[in-house]
Design an enzyme around this catalytic site. Sequence first.
Site, PDB file in Angstrom:
ATOM      1  CE  LYS A   1      10.629  20.370  -9.781  1.00 51.35           C
ATOM      2  NZ  LYS A   1       9.300  20.405 -10.379  1.00 51.35           N
TER       3      LYS A   1
ATOM      4  CG  HIS B   1      -1.681  -1.216   1.481  1.00 54.17           C
ATOM      5  ND1 HIS B   1      -2.966  -1.438   1.043  1.00 54.17           N
ATOM      6  CD2 HIS B   1      -1.304  -2.350   2.113  1.00 54.17           C
ATOM      7  CE1 HIS B   1      -3.363  -2.656   1.414  1.00 54.17           C
ATOM      8  NE2 HIS B   1      -2.365  -3.228   2.058  1.00 54.17           N
TER       9      HIS B   1
ATOM     10  CD  GLU C   1       8.012  13.379 -14.878  1.00 54.52           C
ATOM     11  OE1 GLU C   1       6.991  14.021 -14.608  1.00 54.52           O
ATOM     12  OE2 GLU C   1       9.113  13.909 -15.087  1.00 54.52           O
TER      13      GLU C   1
ATOM     14  CB  SER D   1      12.901  23.529 -13.285  1.00 51.90           C
ATOM     15  OG  SER D   1      12.194  24.753 -13.321  1.00 51.90           O
TER      16      SER D   1
END
Length: 466
Positions: free
Chosen positions: A289, A162, A296, A283
């Site tokens: 970042k 979970h 992704e 970024s």
Amino acid sequence: MSDKKASNAMWGGRFASGPAAIMEAINASIGFDKKLYAQDIRGSIAHSEMLAETGIIEEKDQEKIAHGLNTILKEIESGKFEFSTRLEDIHMNVEARLSELIGPAAGRLHTARSRNDQVAVDFRLWVKDEFHRVAEALKGLIEAFLKRAEEHAATVMPGFTHLQTAQPVTFGHHCMAYVEMFARDLSRVRDAIERMDESPLGAAALAGTGFPIDRFRTAKALGFREPTRNSLDSVSDRDYALEFLAIAAISATHLSRLAEEIVIWSTPQFGFVRLSDSFSTGSSIMPQKKNPDAAELVRAKTGRVNGHLIGLLTVMKGLPLTYSKDMQEDKEAVFDAAETLDLMLAAMTGMVGDMQVNEAAMKKAAGSGYSTATDLADWLVRTLNLPFREAHHVTGRAVALAEGKKVGLEKLTLEDLQSIHDGITDDIFSVLSVQNSVKSRTSFGGTAPAEVRRQIRYWKKRIAKA
Ligand code: ARG
């Protein structure tokens, strides 16, 4: 005249020249099936050789045909060939050019053959080659994981259910879970190749042919195990394409789960791994970042592959035997899924090989969330002979106590623990560390480093032969 103009105006737009243009646009497949040129030429050469050998065409015509086809192959590969939409597909483009090059002998090539068995054999050859490419790529990914697993057989990390901290495991063990998954994909590929390794060439339009062809000869020449056994099925079967897409979808689904874990692991909150610059981007506005773009995109591209499976299943459902033009829609789905999967596998193999593993962050997280609570319960069962349910209960109270004191289980004092159950001795502390927890799970397939190393040895041997 004016009527015709009116209806043309209704078709409108790009198809202003009328029904012929619309028909050509909806009917033509050359835009995508030119990818099959090498298979088409290979199939035609094998067919012509068989026709000559069985005396169906003359030797001298066969020589012209083979020579012309090899010329066309060179023309296509050097970018000189002019593909025509009017000629619909790769089969007719090649044949029309052959006739320009060698004259009437070209017309003998299509004896005892139809475009129906021709496209079936071309596409099978292509899918079979792609299956082999996917198998190699899967092996590369498995090998990358085996290497990381070896380095990290004893690196502890939290295991999750979970996505909640469950029990400590090792990163090597986690890597080996993916080895199992991708090895199953590889075995699915091998099974599918075995099943589709039959040549449909010679089924002709659908019923076979009266010419004395030798289908075993063409099957062998094209590298198939044997010819297909039913001419109707030969031209209407696209199971091999569906199987490719199904296997691709399962494998892409595995890749997407891994991609998601990499996305989670590489957040500053987890910090388990750091991706190399090659597989991430910065970024433009937030200098701190580092985005896991490649992961992704692997996660996202799974949607595309899965969509192609549903797409072709839907095209094939309800089609009467044998060939219907609907089946021309099989190719783009498979080509795009193949290209996408190849890229996903390459990106993932790169990420797995390159990523830096932060052992300290993994270890710290492994000890959080009372991850050794099960070890405590097991100790109560083993040492004090408590029934597991009661041990579970006692452990729950220990966790509540630790939570109240804002400490880990291993930081409770013996008095604390004895206040919960007076049989507890300080031997219990030997099971409360994550290292000992992991070390104790020696059951077959368990996370103990010794067991993980055993599984690595097993897979290294097996993959070398797979
Ligand atoms: N372009 C067609 C396809 O991809 C080739 C087969 C055409 N056969 C036919 N009877 N029209 O399926």
